[in-house]
Design an enzyme around this catalytic site. Structure first.
Site, PDB file in Angstrom:
ATOM      1  N   GLY A   1      -6.192  -6.867 -57.481  1.00  0.00           N
ATOM      2  CA  GLY A   1      -4.966  -6.769 -58.250  1.00  0.00           C
ATOM      3  C   GLY A   1      -3.946  -7.698 -57.631  1.00  0.00           C
ATOM      4  N   SER A   2      -2.683  -7.296 -57.581  1.00  0.00           N
ATOM      5  CA  SER A   2      -1.663  -8.055 -56.861  1.00  0.00           C
ATOM      6  C   SER A   2      -0.284  -7.764 -57.427  1.00  0.00           C
ATOM      7  CB  SER A   2      -1.874  -9.580 -56.918  1.00  0.00           C
ATOM      8  OG  SER A   2      -3.097  -9.956 -56.356  1.00  0.00           O
ATOM      9  N   ASN A   3       0.727  -8.004 -56.595  1.00  0.00           N
ATOM     10  CA  ASN A   3       2.117  -8.108 -57.029  1.00  0.00           C
ATOM     11  C   ASN A   3       2.630  -9.472 -56.593  1.00  0.00           C
ATOM     12  OD1 ASN A   3       2.370  -5.129 -57.544  1.00  0.00           O
ATOM     13  ND2 ASN A   3       2.281  -5.026 -55.308  1.00  0.00           N
TER      14      ASN A   3
END
Length: 804
Positions: free
Chosen positions: A238-240
């Site tokens: 995922g990631s931000n």
């Protein structure tokens, strides 16, 4: 500028011979490897704190050499294991039935993995891509980087002794070729397409017996959507990321916080480095293992990161088969025979296994006869997978272009020139104060009009729900069209990509582009890119609220980014904990019935939930109880029944809200969570870090953060083990974190953190040093400029060469 960089290179090389100028510790560690090469490739390596190499070379081949050498020094066993995968040799060395680590595909066992990758090898798929001229194929610079990387890896194997017990003395650790390096890039590119469907490709075969007459049922929309996500989603990444423009910062320059969520073990780990070719390239950041370029990083002018996108990087074609031959399909009534690929895999302690794969003009035939999204091969119907990234050997060129960019405009230019990103968004900021979000990725050119005209019955259910198109493969007019600005046929060109430039902030947490900025919503794109005006994840809701608040406050610095990374605010907790505590307190006698039918006294839990601070900090009391309760509640209660106030597009951050404690399953989830913790001997108000930790060299290191459903920016996916007292390890989550800004000098202001540390070798001093920092919520002050590198108290300088 070129003259200055040449002077810096001379200074770096001078460090090799002027030992008196080195710190005593560095001089003591010099070896014959540090002296000038007598032919062959070479690079200057300056190691600073935490084993981060600053690699200086005269050209791309030598830079690749230094990078391959340094990656082998830190990760030789992980890399070697990956190359066994790419050669299709896992069954030969590890047995056919053992599970893979899922780093390079989703194959469930070694045999399936080998059948796929040997098929790639034997059909010379990667060689054909390498043979294409740029921009369809790699540039000369990237070819040199890959060739140099292979040479550097091989030189390290030849000149050094492996101390990692995971592969010391193993017969499967072997030299590699440029083709091996390129095949690794190919595997990463198709991870969201063919690589995620390896079992379905290698298991596909013409129908026999009862299966021959079985037709696929068309599931309802919700069931189909769940099945499609299970089959085609990238679930372990995922990631931000957020970029702020100059209107929000203290000095009018940009800021970037990148927080990729990647596996903590295996071949999709990041590895830190700085790469310098004087006058040509100077970039630092995290490289995916096996990559000769920086994947997420920064230079003196621009910083960037990526987040896994909502774009669907594949589609299906439903085939109409010849009734007399299920390996022949019809297009406009004319028969076309499938291409038969026979692959043989050597197997440890057994006879070789030979299987056949079936390919069409669209791609491989796939099967998924059961589950929520059935894709059977019958006498009348089959399904073929189209993965446009199977023609994409451009990822390294895109990353190299980022490393050379001088502003966010240069990032956009690199994306338009090489179009090599397979399944991620890009978020960037620069020293001039610009911000950028763009979902520029390789996607099949599925327009909403094409889907409306050509979707099969299954496609009409799935496409609106998840963006996965199932097109009628029997009609030539249903072929994917071409965009004039696209590098390859059948994909969208840059002009069609959802993009937002120069907004006060741009943020993404793996939801679609429309919530990149609450005040400048992006909505003009095809469904295949992602949904519009639909409920966002609680992580996105919390992240957008946080960054919008920061932008409104203004005067931001890198320190604000650091605080955001470790705020550990649980959006789910803020939405639901108080409601849960009130419902708990209202239970008659404080009793709730578990899923096993036992009455459980949950009265103590009510107060714990009420007093919990709604964070996933290591010292937070009540966080673990809410975590276990929330997981069980989410598993038992459908999303549509979880909240009393439904989602409203007019308030995407604030809705849905108000926990529905009357939903069947609420009291059961609470009882089960309380009983589980008590059975494990864990107090309901235990500190999170006492039971959410990793073990490194025999020591427990508390870990803050939390799972996806808790809505925490600092996402981690821990591994639950009741016998060992809670969450004992991390499967994936925060990985190469970077907070980057500029202050007007030549040196970026950067703080970084590689959560799982630089090396997988337990005998390395850099096996757990940054993990300790992560546990203590501390950062590495990056050393980018020469003066900072030279002043490192840990400085160790060496020249690595191809020949001793």
């Amino acid at each position: 500028m070129r003259t200055r960089f040449r002077r810096l290179l001379v200074a770096a090389v001078a460090l090799l011979t002027a030992t008196a100028a080195l710190p005593a510790a560095a001089a003591d560690r010099q070896s014959p490897q540090q002296h000038p090469s007598h032919g062959g490739l070479s690079a200057v390596m300056r190691y600073t704190e935490y084993g981060i190499p600053h690699i200086v070379a005269q050209d791309y081949a030598n830079l690749g050499f230094g990078t391959g050498w340094a990656q082998a020094a830190d990760q030789v066993c992980v890399l070697a294991d990956g190359f066994v995968t790419l050669r299709g040799d896992r069954s030969r060395f590890f047995g056919p039935d053992a599970a893979t680590d899922f780093s390079l595909s989703d194959a469930s066992d070694n045999l399936s993995s080998d059948l796929y990758f040997r098929g790639v090898r034997e059909t010379r798929t990667v060689e054909r891509l390498l043979a294409q001229p740029a921009p369809q194929g790699p540039s000369r610079a990237v070819r040199d980087l890959m060739k140099g990387w292979a040479a550097g890896y091989n030189a390290w194997l030849k000149q050094r002794r492996i101390t990692d017990p995971a592969c010391a003395g193993a017969a499967w650790v072997r030299p590699v070729t440029t083709l091996d390096v390129a095949t690794r890039a190919y595997a990463l590119s198709v991870l969201g397409g063919q690589g995620g469907f390896v079992d379905a490709i290698t298991a596909a075969g013409p129908p026999t017996g009862a299966a021959a007459g079985a037709e696929a049922r068309v599931p309802d929309a919700r069931t189909a959507a769940e099945g499609a996500r299970e089959l085609f989603g990238i679930t372990d990444m995922g990631s931000n990321a957020v970029a702020f423009n100059g209107s929000t910062t203290a000095n009018g320059r940009g800021l970037l916080l990148g927080n990729p969520h990647y596996p903590w073990q295996g071949g999709r780990r990041f590895w830190q480095a700085q790469q310098t070719i004087p006058g040509e390239l100077n970039v630092a950041g995290g490289a995916l293992l096996g990559s000769p370029t920086i994947s997420v990083g920064y230079n003196a002018h621009v910083a960037w990161s990526h987040t896994v996108s909502t774009g669907i990087p594949l589609n299906l074609h439903q085939l109409k088969l010849d009734p007399a031959d299920p390996t022949t399909y019809l297009v406009d009534g004319r028969p076309e025979r499938m291409t038969r690929r026979t692959v043989t895999v050597p197997v440890r302690s057994g006879a070789p296994v030979t299987r056949t794969q079936w390919w069409t003009r669209y791609g491989p035939v796939v099967v998924s006869p059961g589950g929520d999204l059935p894709l059977p091969w019958t006498t009348t119907t089959a399904y073929a997978l189209n993965d446009p990234n199977a023609l994409n050997m451009r990822f390294f060129d895109t990353s190299l272009g980022f490393g050379k960019a001088r502003d966010t405009g240069g990032v956009v230019e690199s994306l338009a020139r090489s179009q090599g990103l397979p399944w991620v968004n890009t978020i960037a900021a620069d020293s001039s104060g610009h911000s950028l979000f763009t979902q520029s990725q390789v996607l099949p050119r599925i327009t909403d009009d094409l889907a409306a005209r050509c979707s099969t019955a299954l496609g009409k259910v799935i496409y609106p729900a998840v963006g996965l198109a199932v097109l009628d493969g029997s009609r030539a007019d249903c072929a994917l069209g071409d965009d004039p600005d696209a590098v390859q046929p059948g994909v969208f060109g840059p002009a069609r990509m959802p993009t937002l430039k120069d907004a006060p902030y741009v943020e993404n947490s793996n939801d679609s582009a429309w919530l990149t900025n609450l005040d400048q919503q992006v909505t003009d794109y095809e469904r295949v890119f992602g949904p519009v005006r639909t409920a966002a994840s609680v992580r996105t809701r919390g992240a957008v609220a946080d960054v919008a608040g920061l932008a409104a406050k203004g005067g931001l610095t890198v320190r604000d980014l650091q605080r955001q990374q470790f705020a550990n605010r649980s959006t789910a907790g803020e939405l639901a904990a108080a409601d849960a505590a009130r419902a708990c307190a209202a239970l008659p006698g404080g009793l709730a019935t578990s899923s096993g039918g036992t009455a459980v006294d949950v009265s103590r839990a009510c107060g714990v939930l009420k007093s919990w601070d709604r964070t996933m900090n290591s010292d937070s009391r009540g966080a673990l109880l809410f975590d276990r309760f929330w997981r069980k509640l989410r598993a038992a209660v459908p999303s549509a029944q979880l909240w009393k106030v439904p989602f409203s597009p007019a308030d995407p951050v604030g809705t849905p809200n108000t926990l529905n404690a009357d939903a069947p399953g609420f009291t059961t989830a609470l009882a089960d969570a309380v009983a589980e913790l008590r059975a494990a001997g864990i107090p309901l108000d235990a500190r999170l870090g006492d039971h959410q930790y990793v073990v490194r060299k025999g020591q427990r290191l508390p870990v803050g953060g939390g799972t996806e459903s808790l809505g925490v920016w600092n996402k981690i996916e821990p591994v639950w083990d009741t016998a060992k007292g809670g969450y004992r390890d991390v499967a994936f989550g925060s990985s190469h974190v970077q907070a980057v800004g500029w202050d007007g000098s030549r040196c970026p202001v950067a703080r970084t953190l590689l959560t799982y540390s630089q090396s997988s070798n337990p005998n390395s001093p850099h096996f757990s040093d940054q993990t300790r920092l992560f546990s203590g919520e501390k950062w590495v002050t990056a050393r980018f400029c020469e003066k900072d590198i030279a002043s490192s108290p840990a400085l160790r300088v060496m020249r690595v060469t191809e020949h001793r």
